[in-house]
Design an enzyme around this catalytic site. Structure first.
Site, PDB file in Angstrom:
ATOM      1  CB  CYS A 114     -27.936  -4.165  11.014  1.00 19.54           C
ATOM      2  SG  CYS A 114     -28.684  -4.729   9.855  1.00 19.54           S
ATOM      3  CG  HIS A 122     -31.392  -7.274  14.452  1.00 23.78           C
ATOM      4  ND1 HIS A 122     -31.239  -5.890  14.543  1.00 23.78           N
ATOM      5  CD2 HIS A 122     -30.879  -7.555  13.161  1.00 23.78           C
ATOM      6  CE1 HIS A 122     -30.420  -5.601  13.521  1.00 23.78           C
ATOM      7  NE2 HIS A 122     -30.239  -6.680  12.553  1.00 23.78           N
ATOM      8  CD  GLU A 123     -30.355 -11.086  12.032  1.00 28.01           C
ATOM      9  OE1 GLU A 123     -30.669 -10.975  10.737  1.00 28.01           O
ATOM     10  OE2 GLU A 123     -29.499 -10.630  12.522  1.00 28.01           O
ATOM     11  CG  HIS A 180     -33.271  -8.100   8.943  1.00 29.46           C
ATOM     12  ND1 HIS A 180     -33.068  -7.276   8.038  1.00 29.46           N
ATOM     13  CD2 HIS A 180     -32.329  -8.212   9.808  1.00 29.46           C
ATOM     14  CE1 HIS A 180     -32.000  -6.423   8.604  1.00 29.46           C
ATOM     15  NE2 HIS A 180     -31.534  -7.010   9.581  1.00 29.46           N
TER      16      HIS A 180
END
EC number: 3.5.1.88
Length: 163
Positions: A91, A133-134, A137
């Site tokens: 990351c 993953h994004e 966030h």
């Protein structure tokens, strides 16, 4: 277009939930361009708005080798997944580190483009991992919360060649 500072783990904004984007204002349009510049400059394959200090549901991703196929996702939602993949994940908000994370191998996402037109996009492998993953966030979740085992140091190829 400009590069923005990437927030590093420990910054409280990375643990907050992002707000829905109602319309693409000139400010959001500039943010999209700045995020792309920032991601490409940092050598990443994805970047979420909270990583540049903006709590909006916006993600940019480009897993192409040439870095010329950006995917812009406004208000993204994962609508289906399939399979499983386990591998190293890093990351931009935790530089020099990586950890083993299990994610779906196939992901389908619905989102809006920069003109607020709805669309769906699907991906496998690295793209599926980047979607998960994004989007994490945007909900204040960092990959380190999903690591199997320990986070480890990453050595670059340049450092390995010098040894």
């Amino acid at each position: 277009m400009a590069k923005r500072n990437i927030r590093i783990m420990g910054d409280s904004i990375l643990n907050k939930t992002s707000k829905v984007i109602e319309e693409v204002t000139p400010k959001i349009d500039t943010l999209i361009d700045d995020m792309l510049d920032t991601m490409y400059d940092a050598g990443g394959v994805g970047l979420a708005a909270p990583q540049v200090g903006v709590l909006k549901r916006l993600v940019v991703i480009d897993v192409s080798l040439e870095g010329n196929e950006p995917i812009i996702l406004i208000n993204p939602e994962i609508i289906s997944t399939d399979g499983e993949q386990t591998g190293d994940e890093g990351c931009l908000s935790l530089p020099g580190k990586a950890g083993i994370v299990t994610r779906p191998n196939y992901v389908k996402v619905k989102a809006y483009d920069r003109h607020m037109k709805p669309f769906e996009v699907e991906g496998e492998g690295l793209l599926a991992r980047a979607f998960c993953h994004e989007i994490d966030h945007l909900d204040g979740i960092l990959y380190v919360e999903k690591v199997n085992g320990e986070v480890h140091e990453v050595t670059s190829y340049d450092e390995e060649e010098e040894e």
